[in-house]
Design an enzyme around this catalytic site. Sequence first.
Site, short mmCIF file in Angstrom:
data_model
loop_
_atom_site.label_atom_id
_atom_site.label_comp_id
_atom_site.label_asym_id
_atom_site.label_seq_id
_atom_site.Cartn_x
_atom_site.Cartn_y
_atom_site.Cartn_z
N ARG A 63 8.21 37.38 -7.00
CA ARG A 63 8.51 37.46 -5.39
C ARG A 63 8.02 36.52 -4.73
O ARG A 63 8.47 35.95 -3.64
CB ARG A 63 7.71 38.10 -4.78
CG ARG A 63 7.95 39.88 -5.36
CD ARG A 63 7.40 40.82 -4.67
NE ARG A 63 6.63 41.37 -5.86
CZ ARG A 63 5.69 41.81 -4.92
NH1 ARG A 63 5.40 41.96 -4.07
NH2 ARG A 63 4.29 42.09 -6.47
N GLU A 100 -5.42 43.47 -14.30
CA GLU A 100 -5.56 44.87 -14.39
C GLU A 100 -4.11 45.29 -14.41
O GLU A 100 -4.00 46.04 -15.93
CB GLU A 100 -6.07 45.64 -13.03
CG GLU A 100 -7.22 45.94 -13.25
CD GLU A 100 -8.18 47.23 -12.08
OE1 GLU A 100 -7.94 46.59 -10.51
OE2 GLU A 100 -7.73 48.22 -11.98
C1 PRP Z 1 1.33 40.67 -7.38
C2 PRP Z 1 1.41 39.44 -6.32
C3 PRP Z 1 1.40 38.24 -6.65
C4 PRP Z 1 0.43 39.03 -7.84
C5 PRP Z 1 -0.92 38.90 -6.42
O1 PRP Z 1 2.89 40.09 -8.50
O2 PRP Z 1 2.84 38.99 -5.76
O3 PRP Z 1 2.22 37.54 -7.46
O4 PRP Z 1 0.05 40.45 -7.45
O5 PRP Z 1 -2.36 38.99 -7.39
P1 PRP Z 1 -3.66 38.85 -7.96
O6 PRP Z 1 -3.64 38.10 -6.43
O7 PRP Z 1 -4.65 39.91 -7.73
O8 PRP Z 1 -3.16 37.94 -9.49
P2 PRP Z 1 2.93 40.53 -10.28
O9 PRP Z 1 2.69 40.37 -10.75
O10 PRP Z 1 3.23 42.01 -9.81
O11 PRP Z 1 4.55 40.91 -9.82
P3 PRP Z 1 6.31 40.60 -9.51
O12 PRP Z 1 6.74 40.18 -9.94
O13 PRP Z 1 6.88 41.64 -8.69
O14 PRP Z 1 5.50 39.16 -8.53
MG MG Z 2 3.75 38.43 -7.87
#
Ligand code: PRP
Ligand code: MG
Length: 176
Positions: A63, A100
């Site tokens: 994202r 996690e």
């Molecule tokens: C999510 C969000 C951030 C991260 C934040 O991404 O977009 O990148 O988690 O979490 P943190 O501060 O605990 O590290 P995710 O990897 O879930 O998936 P995405 O590919 O949809 O961005």
């Molecule tokens: Mg992310």
Amino acid sequence: DAIVAPQWASRLRDIADFPKPGILFKDIMPLLAHSEDFRGAIAAMADRWRGQKLDAVVGIESRGFILGAAMALELGVGFVPVRKPGKLPGKVLREEYTLEYRSDCIEVHADALPAGARVAIIDDVLATGGTLVAALSLVRRLGVEVVGAGVLVELDGLGGRGRWEADLPLHTELVF
Ligand code: PRP
Ligand code: MG
């Protein structure tokens, strides 16, 4: 005076128990789908870096790509992706970290930026901060100057801000 949330903030949606029970997910998809409010959110994030002589915006998969690439266009600078493992075709630097429920490794092309380039790191959400802190270490190994980071949504109480370097700017547009 009362603090008024920006118009675009109403386009964020809470989804309970995603991606697992007990997590309240902040969904930015309705915001992205709305032309004016998407533009408003990007303008707010981009305004933080005007006059800072950035050379590039670094966006974190997935994202962070959407927000970071839009910001790069808005600021007239290049875009560099930090990707999940195995996606980049060239020689990469890799940073491993522990979280996690998601991938514990990110990569960047070793020749993505010239040494000394000034960059801001962009993502959508700051939760535990694990992803953003790992991206900071990774990108610094390129020899660039990380001017700071920007995220749209900061989830307070998960320790993210506390893990970020105290004297390095971390701009968050909304805190929940
Ligand atoms: C999510 C969000 C951030 C991260 C934040 O991404 O977009 O990148 O988690 O979490 P943190 O501060 O605990 O590290 P995710 O990897 O879930 O998936 P995405 O590919 O949809 O961005
Ligand atoms: Mg992310």
